[in-house]
Design an enzyme around this catalytic site. Structure first.
Site, PDB file in Angstrom:
ATOM      1  N   SER A  18      -2.339  -0.791  -5.470  1.00 27.13           N
ATOM      2  CA  SER A  18      -2.891   0.099  -5.075  1.00 27.13           C
ATOM      3  C   SER A  18      -2.618   1.628  -5.302  1.00 27.13           C
ATOM      4  CB  SER A  18      -3.394   0.292  -3.619  1.00 27.13           C
ATOM      5  OG  SER A  18      -4.377  -0.726  -3.113  1.00 27.13           O
ATOM      6  N   LYS A  44      -2.531  10.180   1.818  1.00 27.21           N
ATOM      7  CA  LYS A  44      -3.702   9.031   1.540  1.00 27.21           C
ATOM      8  C   LYS A  44      -3.839   8.957   3.127  1.00 27.21           C
ATOM      9  CE  LYS A  44      -4.321   4.266   0.278  1.00 27.21           C
ATOM     10  NZ  LYS A  44      -3.773   2.908  -0.636  1.00 27.21           N
ATOM     11  N   SER A  61      -6.477   0.965  -4.042  1.00 27.12           N
ATOM     12  CA  SER A  61      -7.125   1.795  -2.996  1.00 27.12           C
ATOM     13  C   SER A  61      -6.693   3.025  -2.908  1.00 27.12           C
ATOM     14  CB  SER A  61      -6.855   0.959  -1.673  1.00 27.12           C
ATOM     15  OG  SER A  61      -5.460   1.002  -1.312  1.00 27.12           O
TER      16      SER A  61
END
Lengths: 478, 484, 95
Positions: B175, B76, B151
């Site tokens: 997330s 990420k 997210s």
């Protein structure tokens, strides 16, 4: 109207750790800009603070030294504001729960009395960087080497009533942090910084007046001057019908004036909250016990011991314990003198202090070390030389001509204590000055000094003064 | 190769069926070919990946290789990667080349994993749909019109589309778990403090936690094994030994006590999703587990408390992005204030600004007690709810999300409705508990996630519980059409 | 709690975010909506409940006082918007 001054001090002492409070970067002073600012100090994304244990230990040391309660649990908080020397946009400090609680110190006043000054709290925080305003094409340069240096902020109660008291308090704290070896105390380099909250009120009034915070006071002299200036300014304002505004004022040493700083943020709203990157700091009895064992003898205790063990008066004992270095010097000199504490005290506070002052030297840089001074005093005590000659020897030692014995020997300064030799000189002087002898015998005893002077002159000051007195008296009255 | 699990891939590497370079090329090629429509990667680091793959191949030859040596992984874009752009999905850091690795990245590198690139995400991890990214929305591989969740939407989509065998994610309010649910993958948020936060760009420091996103629980165990552990650079990192997660996978579930909080099955939950979750719980019954009803009475307060705590911390954490030392700086600042205000306004997107403003407000003089302290007290109540529940049960189960993936654009104009999509995940963050989301029976072709919440440091138990389900079902092996 | 334009201006300034005047009203409305959500907290009495700042009951660990970082100025300043002579440059700070 009679005015009373009210002063509280906030002292920032940089703790003498090797590395920063939340990072492993060096705290050494004077490095090239930004070469000692690591990722944590720069507030780069994703980096995290880890607390330096030594900074905690030093804070606890200070707390114990002022008889304060050490918080079993204290919390680091973020003080949020934007400023270019504050890389993260917040300063990690302590707010509601500081590590050191309420304590106190005693200050010594001019009249010989002492006064207790309350210390509200002392807390750990990180220092900011520095803004350099010299011209970079109209821009400001930011050096973050200092960012993250551990600070102990020591906040006093508004207990001081004059600039002199404020200076005495600041000096006391200064001596203390140096005794504890937690701060180098260098005010020029900013290791020890004082901010003063100053207000005035009509004598007898309980409520405090509006205060101004004075900054940039990087010597004790400036602290005193700035406070006095500020007190005058505030009284002038009030007496001419105005009102003092609460503000921060910067002291300008060159112009010897204080001026208002433009407020950093119109409404200072620091939005303190517990720093979620750090956990509560818990300090147990074991840790405190350990630190307690490391505590050196503190100034007040040392002064009392000096008064008692060395039979010194309060004034001398106070002067000799003003710094740990001076006290150590004194005690080493006493030992070297063959245990002559009073004489040594006179020399350290007299001749030595004057010479240091004259050459602007610190005790640690004295060309005459404690052993040398002790050696000199030993020779006064055993009557090898007189006090007067000793001053000559001291000057020679100061110039680096060797130790006392070597100088006495080389210059032939040894005192004449042979009664026969002195008697002979006395005889000569009496014979050569019949008129004066007549005057003395007819009751003008003041002239006795003349004979002493003549004998000393003849012996180049080396005759033992006591013997000279005795022998002269005997000869003149016979 | 992309249909194999990590253990199989590792076995293939050891058997010499293919090299890590070949494996890496295979996934790089898939990314090139398939990611155009998904937008799950912000950057792909082909050269660096191949260099790491070559090093892994040498290590495989030489010996000393671990279970992840030579296995491709995506990070990420919230994790700092030395020498690679680390944008955090923001224009603010569009030019930011990280000068260090996050601890998670460093550990996975040390394990021999090969970094393929950096995955898309909601800006600064603030969002539940991946629509707040400066680099554009990510599409859900199961339905190109739907969001992947957020997210960590890029990581979830990339794993779902088999563009990478594994990805890292972070979870502040759901997330990892929410996008895992919406994309049909396995996502684990560990206990707060289990995985180091060093080098993971902070959103809300007391809630953020990194974790693995993979096709299966067994794969997640392997990745977590490398990620987890004490880190002296993170004061909030736990000094707890890390168990051998792989060794704990096979425990029998007979007698496992599962709690179903009634608050997770009430109003707002899509009926079909509820059915799917109940069906999965039925599977657990068949595995010998005992199911009991429990209550987490303060659940309804989790979202309100979260939207104080998280923005408050974020407003402070994001103050460092000021255009002075790195990141976006506005053109021709007139003065210092102008530099700050325009650099920050230009560098941050709307959702980030919204949260900074809310957080600033919640901490400001006069409101601190009513908002921040109140939220922290509620956090305590929520934490106590779980404590009481874990006196009675081993794990808590429920839906990860109230519905399946929603359409792109559907909730962008209504922040509050967006916030409510994390209603079941947020409480675990407030309490610091671990949670995992695993795919169960889909609804209308769209994935549904079962959330399993465990007690502190019970990651091994969660992985075990998830794994046993995955042994008797095959939802986790399904890949969306076009990505097989 | 409903925020007005002046509130938004104040907090935007504290947060150093430029907000276009035209956007003020919309932002005020959005923030007010969020606050409405948040204020559901008020429904529960939290009297006597201690605030919880951290999920785990851990205490701060202490680091040894050692210099572990070396000078990396060049690497750090390679990503800086404007530097000179090793300093970060910003518009003139007036004191």
């Amino acid at each position: 109207m009679q005015w009373e001054t009210v002063i509280g001090l906030e002292i920032h002492a940089q703790l003498a750790t090797k590395s920063k409070i939340f990072s492993g970067a060096s705290t050494a002073y004077g490095a090239e800009p930004n070469t000692q600012a690591c990722a944590v100090d720069l507030g780069l994304p994703g980096v995290l603070p880890v607390l330096n244990g030594e900074a905690v230990r030093m804070a606890v040391k200070f707390g114990l030294a002022i008889g304060a309660e050490i918080a079993p649990r204290s919390v680091f908080a973020r003080k949020n504001y934007f400023y270019p020397d504050l890389p993260k946009g917040y300063q990690i400090s302590q707010y509601e729960l500081p590590v050191v609680g309420r304590g106190h110190v005693d200050i010594d006043l001019e009249d010989g009395s002492t006064k207790e000054i309350g210390v509200t709290r002392a807390h750990l925080e990180e220092d900011a960087g520095k803004s350099l305003h010299e011209d970079f094409h109209g821009m400001t340069g930011i050096d973050l080497n200092r960012a993250g240096t551990p600070l102990l902020e020591i906040v006093s109660e508004p207990d001081m009533r004059s600039a002199a008291e404020a200076v005495a308090y600041a000096r006391k704290i200064h001596a203390l942090v140096r005794y504890l070896e937690i701060c180098d105390g260098n005010m020029q380099e900013g290791s020890f910084r004082c901010d003063a909250n100053v207000s005035v009120r009509p004598r007898g009034q309980e409520a405090f007046g509006t205060r101004a915070e004075l900054k940039n006071l990087n010597s004790f002299r400036f602290l005193e001057r700035a406070i006095n200036l500020e007190v005058e300014r505030q009284i002038d304002i009030i007496e001419s019908g105005g009102e003092v505004v609460q503000e921060t004022r910067l002291y300008d040493a060159d112009r010897n004036e204080t001026r208002s700083m433009r407020t950093k943020e119109e409404a200072n709203d620091y939005r303190y909250f517990p720093d979620p990157d750090l956990l509560p700091l818990e300090i147990g009895h074991a840790f405190i016990g350990e630190v307690m064992k490391e505590l050196p003898e503190l100034p007040d205790a040392k002064r009392l011991r000096f008064e008692k063990d060395y039979a010194l008066n309060h004034r001398d004992a106070l002067a000799l314990t003003a710094s740990r270095e001076l006290a150590d010097y004194y005690e080493a000199a006493v030992t070297a003198s063959g245990d002559e504490p009073r004489l040594t005290a006179n020399w350290v506070t007299g001749e030595l202090a004057a010479a240091l002052n004259r050459d602007a030297l610190d005790i640690s840089a004295s060309p005459v070390c404690a052993d040398m001074l002790g050696g000199l005093i030993k020779r006064i005590a055993d009557q090898t030389i007189s006090g007067k000659i000793a001053k000559q020897v001291f000057e020679a030692m100061w110039r680096g001509e060797g130790d006392a014995d070597a100088i006495i020997e080389a210059k032939g300064l040894k005192q004449i204590t042979d009664s026969g030799a002195i008697e002979k000189i006395v005889e000569e002087i009496v014979a050569a000055n019949p008129a004066q002898v007549e005057q003395y015998r007819s009751g003008k005893e003041k002239i006795f000094g003349f004979f002493v002077g003549q004998v000393m002159k003849a012996t180049k000051g080396k005759a033992n003064p006591q013997q000279v007195n005795e022998l002269l008296k005997k000869r003149l009255s016979s | 190769m992309h249909t194999k699990n990590i253990s199989e891939l590792a076995a293939g590497l050891r058997a010499g069926e293919y090299s890590s370079v070949e494996l890496t090329r295979h996934f790089l090629e898939r990314i090139r070919r398939l990611d155009g429509g998904l937008n799950s990667f912000i950057s792909v680091c082909e050269d660096a990946a191949l260099a790491m793959a070559r090093a892994a191949d040498e290590r495989l030859q030489r010996g000393g290789a671990g279970p992840l040596t030579g296995i491709p992984i995506a990070h990420k874009d919230i994790f700092c990667t030395q020498g690679l752009k680390t944008s955090c999905g923001s224009r603010m850091l569009d030019n930011f080349i990280a000068p260090y690795d996050a601890t998670v990245v460093e550990r996975l590198k040390r394990a021999g994993a090969v970094t393929l690139g950096k995955t898309n995400m909601d800006e600064f991890a603030m969002g539940s749909s991946n629509e707040t990214s400066f680099y554009g929305p990510v599409r859900n591989p199961w339905d190109g019109d739907a969001v992947p969740g957020g997210s960590s939407g890029g990581s979830a989509a990339a794993v779902a589309a088999r563009l990478t065998p594994a990805a890292t994610g972070t979870d502040t309010g759901g997330s990892i778990r929410q996008p895992a649910a919406l994309c049909g993958v396995t996502g684990l948020k560990p206990t707060y403090g289990r995985v180091s936060r060093y080098g993971m760009i902070a959103f809300a420091s007391s809630l953020d936690q990194g974790g693995p996103m993979t096709a299966s629980a067994a794969d997640a165990a392997l990745v977590l094994q490398a990620m987890a552990g004490f880190d002296e650079r993170d004061s909030t990192s736990a000094e707890q030994p890390v168990p051998d997660y792989g060794a704990e996978l096979e425990h029998d579930l007979a007698g496992l006590r599962i709690g179903l909080p009634r608050e997770y099955f009430g109003e707002g939950l899509d009926a079909a999703v509820a059915e799917s979750v109940e069906e999965a719980v039925g599977e657990y019954r068949r595995l010998g587990a005992e199911v009991v009803d429990i209550s987490l009475p303060n659940t309804h307060l989790a979202v309100p408390a979260y939207y104080v705590v998280a923005p408050a911390e974020c407003s402070s954490n994001l103050a460092r992005f000021d255009g002075v030392r790195y990141g976006h700086r506005c053109e021709d600042p007139k003065n210092l204030e102008d530099l700050y205000k325009r650099s920050r306004a230009g560098g941050f997107g709307d959702e980030v600004k919204r949260r900074i403003l809310i957080g600033t407000y919640a901490l400001s003089a006069g409101y601190y007690d009513a908002y921040y302290l109140k939220a922290q007290r509620i956090r305590h109540l929520i934490s106590d709810d779980f404590k009481h529940a874990f006196d009675r049960v081993d794990v808590i189960m429920g839906p990860t999300t109230p519905g399946t993936a929603f359409r792109i654009g559907e909730r962008t104009d209504d922040p509050v409705s967006m916030y409510l999509s994390d209603i079941y995940t947020i409480a675990a963050n407030l309490a610091g508990l671990p949670g995992i989301s695993i795919p169960v029976a889909p609804v209308d072709g769209k994935p549904v996630g079962l959330q399993i919440i465990g007690n502190y440091f019970a990651e091994a138990r969660l992985l075990n519980v998830a794994h046993k389900y995955q042994q008797v079902t095959d939802w986790h092996t399904k890949a969306p059409e076009g990505y097989l | 709690m409903s925020l007005d334009r002046a509130d938004v201006e104040k907090i935007a300034h504290l947060a150093r975010l430029e907000v276009e005047p035209d956007d003020m009203a919309a932002i005020a409305a959005e923030l007010s909506n969020i606050l409405e959500l948040v204020e559901q907290m008020n429904a529960v009495d939290t009297e006597g409940v201690a605030p919880m700042a951290h999920p785990l009951h851990m205490v701060q660990r202490l680091r040894a006082d050692e210099v572990t970082e070396t000078n990396r100025r060049e690497a750090f300043q390679a990503i800086a918007p404007q530097t000179e002579a090793g300093l970060y440059l910003v518009p003139k700070v007036i004191e």
